[in-house]
Motif scaffolding. Structure first.
Motif, PDB file in Angstrom:
ATOM      1  N   ILE A  30      51.451  65.902  73.823  1.00 55.04           N
ATOM      2  CA  ILE A  30      51.310  64.497  73.429  1.00 55.04           C
ATOM      3  C   ILE A  30      52.646  64.054  72.851  1.00 55.04           C
ATOM      4  O   ILE A  30      53.194  64.711  71.950  1.00 55.04           O
ATOM      5  CB  ILE A  30      50.186  64.307  72.397  1.00 55.04           C
ATOM      6  N   ASP A  31      53.180  62.931  73.351  1.00 52.25           N
ATOM      7  CA  ASP A  31      54.488  62.435  72.916  1.00 52.25           C
ATOM      8  C   ASP A  31      54.339  61.277  71.945  1.00 52.25           C
ATOM      9  O   ASP A  31      53.441  60.428  72.091  1.00 52.25           O
ATOM     10  CB  ASP A  31      55.300  61.955  74.122  1.00 52.25           C
ATOM     11  N   VAL A  32      55.235  61.222  70.967  1.00 48.76           N
ATOM     12  CA  VAL A  32      55.344  60.056  70.088  1.00 48.76           C
ATOM     13  C   VAL A  32      56.331  59.094  70.738  1.00 48.76           C
ATOM     14  O   VAL A  32      57.519  59.396  70.843  1.00 48.76           O
ATOM     15  CB  VAL A  32      55.814  60.443  68.677  1.00 48.76           C
ATOM     16  N   ASP A  33      55.850  57.940  71.179  1.00 55.74           N
ATOM     17  CA  ASP A  33      56.718  56.958  71.819  1.00 55.74           C
ATOM     18  C   ASP A  33      57.388  56.045  70.800  1.00 55.74           C
ATOM     19  O   ASP A  33      58.565  55.717  70.936  1.00 55.74           O
ATOM     20  CB  ASP A  33      55.912  56.109  72.802  1.00 55.74           C
ATOM     21  N   GLN A  34      56.617  55.611  69.801  1.00 59.94           N
ATOM     22  CA  GLN A  34      57.183  54.742  68.764  1.00 59.94           C
ATOM     23  C   GLN A  34      56.474  55.001  67.442  1.00 59.94           C
ATOM     24  O   GLN A  34      55.288  55.346  67.405  1.00 59.94           O
ATOM     25  CB  GLN A  34      57.031  53.258  69.145  1.00 59.94           C
ATOM     26  N   LEU A  48      51.335  56.776  70.928  1.00 58.37           N
ATOM     27  CA  LEU A  48      51.349  58.065  71.612  1.00 58.37           C
ATOM     28  C   LEU A  48      51.132  57.898  73.112  1.00 58.37           C
ATOM     29  O   LEU A  48      50.599  56.886  73.561  1.00 58.37           O
ATOM     30  CB  LEU A  48      50.237  58.957  71.043  1.00 58.37           C
ATOM     31  N   SER A  49      51.525  58.929  73.869  1.00 59.63           N
ATOM     32  CA  SER A  49      51.207  58.957  75.299  1.00 59.63           C
ATOM     33  C   SER A  49      51.053  60.411  75.749  1.00 59.63           C
ATOM     34  O   SER A  49      51.626  61.331  75.145  1.00 59.63           O
ATOM     35  CB  SER A  49      52.302  58.262  76.114  1.00 59.63           C
ATOM     36  N   PHE A  50      50.268  60.620  76.800  1.00 59.16           N
ATOM     37  CA  PHE A  50      50.034  61.963  77.334  1.00 59.16           C
ATOM     38  C   PHE A  50      49.591  61.827  78.792  1.00 59.16           C
ATOM     39  O   PHE A  50      49.200  60.743  79.250  1.00 59.16           O
ATOM     40  CB  PHE A  50      48.976  62.717  76.519  1.00 59.16           C
ATOM     41  N   MET A  51      49.668  62.922  79.503  1.00 65.21           N
ATOM     42  CA  MET A  51      49.283  62.927  80.913  1.00 65.21           C
ATOM     43  C   MET A  51      47.823  63.349  81.060  1.00 65.21           C
ATOM     44  O   MET A  51      47.361  64.280  80.410  1.00 65.21           O
ATOM     45  CB  MET A  51      50.173  63.887  81.710  1.00 65.21           C
ATOM     46  N   ASP A  52      47.127  62.647  81.939  1.00 67.16           N
ATOM     47  CA  ASP A  52      45.760  63.019  82.305  1.00 67.16           C
ATOM     48  C   ASP A  52      45.527  62.585  83.748  1.00 67.16           C
ATOM     49  O   ASP A  52      45.742  61.416  84.092  1.00 67.16           O
ATOM     50  CB  ASP A  52      44.745  62.335  81.379  1.00 67.16           C
ATOM     51  N   VAL A  57      48.697  58.159  79.917  1.00 65.46           N
ATOM     52  CA  VAL A  57      47.757  57.396  79.101  1.00 65.46           C
ATOM     53  C   VAL A  57      48.422  57.074  77.767  1.00 65.46           C
ATOM     54  O   VAL A  57      49.084  57.940  77.171  1.00 65.46           O
ATOM     55  CB  VAL A  57      46.461  58.195  78.857  1.00 65.46           C
ATOM     56  N   ARG A  58      48.268  55.820  77.295  1.00 67.48           N
ATOM     57  CA  ARG A  58      48.893  55.409  76.029  1.00 67.48           C
ATOM     58  C   ARG A  58      47.818  54.982  75.030  1.00 67.48           C
ATOM     59  O   ARG A  58      46.940  54.192  75.345  1.00 67.48           O
ATOM     60  CB  ARG A  58      49.882  54.269  76.261  1.00 67.48           C
ATOM     61  N   SER A  72      41.440  64.346  67.162  1.00 67.40           N
ATOM     62  CA  SER A  72      40.450  64.820  68.134  1.00 67.40           C
ATOM     63  C   SER A  72      39.815  63.674  68.922  1.00 67.40           C
ATOM     64  O   SER A  72      39.302  63.878  70.025  1.00 67.40           O
ATOM     65  CB  SER A  72      39.353  65.618  67.422  1.00 67.40           C
ATOM     66  N   GLN A  73      39.847  62.461  68.370  1.00 66.63           N
ATOM     67  CA  GLN A  73      39.259  61.321  69.076  1.00 66.63           C
ATOM     68  C   GLN A  73      39.992  61.011  70.376  1.00 66.63           C
ATOM     69  O   GLN A  73      39.434  60.356  71.270  1.00 66.63           O
ATOM     70  CB  GLN A  73      39.254  60.080  68.179  1.00 66.63           C
ATOM     71  N   LEU A  74      41.232  61.514  70.528  1.00 65.01           N
ATOM     72  CA  LEU A  74      41.977  61.264  71.758  1.00 65.01           C
ATOM     73  C   LEU A  74      41.409  62.022  72.948  1.00 65.01           C
ATOM     74  O   LEU A  74      41.722  61.709  74.095  1.00 65.01           O
ATOM     75  CB  LEU A  74      43.454  61.632  71.572  1.00 65.01           C
ATOM     76  N   THR A  75      40.579  63.010  72.680  1.00 62.22           N
ATOM     77  CA  THR A  75      40.015  63.768  73.796  1.00 62.22           C
ATOM     78  C   THR A  75      39.140  62.893  74.691  1.00 62.22           C
ATOM     79  O   THR A  75      39.000  63.173  75.880  1.00 62.22           O
ATOM     80  CB  THR A  75      39.179  64.962  73.274  1.00 62.22           C
ATOM     81  N   ARG A  76      38.579  61.826  74.130  1.00 57.84           N
ATOM     82  CA  ARG A  76      37.742  60.946  74.947  1.00 57.84           C
ATOM     83  C   ARG A  76      38.564  60.213  76.007  1.00 57.84           C
ATOM     84  O   ARG A  76      38.020  59.682  76.957  1.00 57.84           O
ATOM     85  CB  ARG A  76      37.005  59.946  74.060  1.00 57.84           C
ATOM     86  N   TYR A  77      39.902  60.152  75.795  1.00 57.94           N
ATOM     87  CA  TYR A  77      40.775  59.479  76.756  1.00 57.94           C
ATOM     88  C   TYR A  77      41.522  60.457  77.660  1.00 57.94           C
ATOM     89  O   TYR A  77      42.378  60.052  78.428  1.00 57.94           O
ATOM     90  CB  TYR A  77      41.779  58.587  76.019  1.00 57.94           C
ATOM     91  N   GLY A  78      41.218  61.780  77.513  1.00 57.47           N
ATOM     92  CA  GLY A  78      41.815  62.763  78.404  1.00 57.47           C
ATOM     93  C   GLY A  78      42.817  63.696  77.762  1.00 57.47           C
ATOM     94  O   GLY A  78      43.387  64.558  78.445  1.00 57.47           O
TER      95      GLY A  78
END
Length: 599
Positions: A30-34, A48-52, A57-58, A72-78
């Motif tokens: 997971i990357d910190v974009d800003q 944040l952004s990550f690949m799925d 996904v941002r 952990s709530q980010l898991t719902r987005y992949g």
């Protein structure tokens, strides 16, 4: 390559760790974009952004959510930050943050401050490097400034009401600057009339200065379709960007427009409680609001004079030169918008508050000097209209628009003269009734002893110590009389109630009383007769608009010149309107009189 045991790192877009000398894949990194601070709330957000599924996904988290439970709530987005590896992800994100440059955003628009410095917030902050989060409005400039300015020169200049609307659009940033100096509220302009006059186009032109002049897609136009709370939400946190409420035909039935108008202009939402029962912070705003409608909003209110001070209505037969003129304007502003506002705001920052306030005072004084008639509201109204005049001047300086300031001034004077005429309807109607009463004294009776069933009766009066203090007229007769005088009954009654002139039952405009002997109670309009001094205060108005000039020849014919001057006896030391009691003289029986025949 050897790694320290337990160290978290990245490898080919994956988050990995070394445990007991063995590299373990934890999941997609997971990357910190800003790393962003909000100027209005002070909250810090991590974008944040990550690949799925081979797509980036941002998502954003508040800084306090960079915890095992929060991430952990980010898991719902992949995202792969499952609870068993969440600590490793949190540790890595916090490490990334320490190397990030701080960025800034804003969620409110218009004026604000940051570190005690003024900032004007549009798509980008002016006075501080900040970016709008874009949640409510589309303020990102589109097209070119040159195309927009060319349209102004070719299609708007020379049209007084399009120039007025454009200048009024530039008032929005001035209101906060003048709030204390001018005791200023938000401005509210309603353009109304038939559907083909160009009302919506005119308001769109004003909005195009700052952003998308359209409904939907986060445009600066909203519709009247919705609850008050829903419509007002679009104003929350707006301190200098004009908003349009379009098309009253979509308004929900039974809307309390009196309360809505006061709320919009006051710029403060109703007090509310949170789900925990604590006081919720009240949302506010300070901007210019435009509306378009087929009918007058004022006529749908309770028509208090205070309403007229708080918003202005423009009802002109043609707001654009032609349908082609309107179409050309619309084509340009939907493709070119949001460029003029930032340049204008920079100009205001350069000039500074004190100079703007000084020039506003001068504009107000100039308007007041041009107004021949004044009342208790004139100074306040002139102060509001002076902002439009000043906005036109400042817009010309900042953008070389070439607006005709002399014509703009005439338009403002026209608006106030028309408004004052409407505000004075209550007094004019009273003068009309009293002149009718004097000239048609034999049509009114005092009591049973004065009653004559063989003569036409219009009304009744109350007399104390020889002074007429009160007049009562049956509802139907009063409405006929108002129609002959070309007065709106509801408007006159509202004015009389507001001034305390009308005597009425609670919740009604009339009193139910016995009017004549042997007849049951009937609804009557009952009003107080003013003191002589009060009557004399309005002598000039009565002289300027004599009754025979306000009515058609059929409705009112001039009294013969042989009217005795002593017919009305005025007593300045007593209250009320004094009439000498006498028999009906022959000259009055012969004179042309106002007759209340049925149509």
């Amino acid at each position: 390559m050897a790694r320290e045991e337990g160290k978290i790192g990245r490898k080919k877009g994956r988050l990995v760790s070394l445990a007991n000398g063995e590299e373990v894949d934890l999941g997609a990194a997971i990357d910190v974009d800003q790393y962003v601070t909000n100027l209005d709330t002070g909250e810090v957000t991590v974008q944040l952004s990550f690949m799925d599924n081979e797509k980036r996904v941002r998502r954003s988290l508040k800084r306090n959510e960079l915890t095992k439970g929060g991430i952990s709530q980010l898991t719902r987005y992949g995202a792969d930050c499952w609870p068993e590896v969440a600590d490793a992800y949190v540790s890595n994100l916090r490490k990334q943050i320490t190397k990030m440059k701080r960025n800034y955003e804003h969620s409110n628009v218009g004026w604000g401050t940051y570190e005690e410095q003024p900032v004007f917030k549009l798509h980008k902050g002016i006075g501080f490097p900040s970016t709008y989060d874009g949640l409510k409005y589309d303020l990102k400039p589109k097209g070119t400034l040159d195309s927009w300015c060319q349209m102004i020169h070719e299609e708007v200049r020379g049209n007084r009401w399009l120039e007025f609307a454009l200048a009024a659009g530039f008032t929005a940033p001035l209101l906060s600057i003048l709030k204390e100096e001018a005791h200023m509220d938000s401005l509210f302009f309603n353009f109304y009339g038939t559907s083909s006059t160009g009302k919506t186009l005119t308001t769109r032109l004003a909005a195009s200065i700052f952003g998308l002049p359209d409904t939907g897609k986060r445009g600066l136009l909203v519709t009247w379709y919705g609850t008050d709370q829903g419509i007002l939400y679009n104003l929350h946190g707006n301190y200098g960007v004009p908003i349009v409420i379009d098309d009253t035909s979509m308004m929900e039935e039974g809307k309390d427009l009196t309360q809505f108008a006061y709320t919009v202009v006051a710029g403060l939402a109703k007090m509310a409680l949170t789900s925990q029962g604590t006081k919720r912070e009240q949302d506010d705003w300070m901007t210019t609001i435009f509306s378009s409608s087929e009918k007058s909003i004022f006529e749908e209110t309770d028509q208090r004079s205070g309403i007229r001070v708080r918003f202005f209505e423009i009802n002109e037969p043609e707001l654009t030169r032609s349908a082609e003129n309107a179409e050309r304007i619309e084509q340009v502003i939907l493709k070119n918008y949001g460029h003029a506002g930032p340049i204008y705001a920079e100009h205001l920052l350069k000039i500074g508050n004190e100079e703007i306030q000084r020039r506003w005072r001068k504009s107000r004084q100039d308007l007041l000097a041009r107004l021949e008639e004044k009342d208790s509201f004139t100074k306040r109204i002139a102060g509001k209209l002076a902002i439009v005049k000043l906005a036109g001047e400042l817009a010309n300086e900042a953008l070389q628009l070439g607006l005709d300031l002399n014509q703009l001034t005439e338009s403002l004077l026209h608006i106030e003269r028309k408004s004052m005429s409407e505000r004075n309807k209550g007094d004019e109607a009273y003068q009309f009734i009293m002149e009718y009463f004097v000239r048609n004294r034999y049509k009114f009776f005092r009591d049973k002893s004065d009653w004559d069933k063989n003569k036409p009766i219009v009304g009744k009066y109350v007399e104390k110590n020889g002074i007429v203090t009160q007049i009562q007229i049956p509802k139907e007769e009063f409405e006929k009389l108002m129609k002959q005088g070309k007065f709106n009954v509801e408007q006159v009654v509202a004015k009389w109630k507001e001034s305390g002139r009308l005597i009425h039952e609670t919740g009604k405009n009339t009193l139910s009383r016995v009017f004549q002997p042997g007849v049951p109670k009937m609804p009557q309009y009952v009003f107080k007769v003013e003191t002589i001094n009060n009557d004399e205060k309005q002598t000039n108005r009565a002289e300027k608009s004599a009754v025979h000039e306000q009515s058609s020849d059929r409705e009112l014919r001039p009294i013969k010149s042989k009217t005795p001057k002593a017919q009305v006896k005025r007593t300045q030391t007593q209250g009320g309107f004094s009439l000498q009691k006498r028999s009906i003289p022959e000259w009055m029986k012969d004179a042309g009189q106002v007759l209340l025949e049925s149509e």
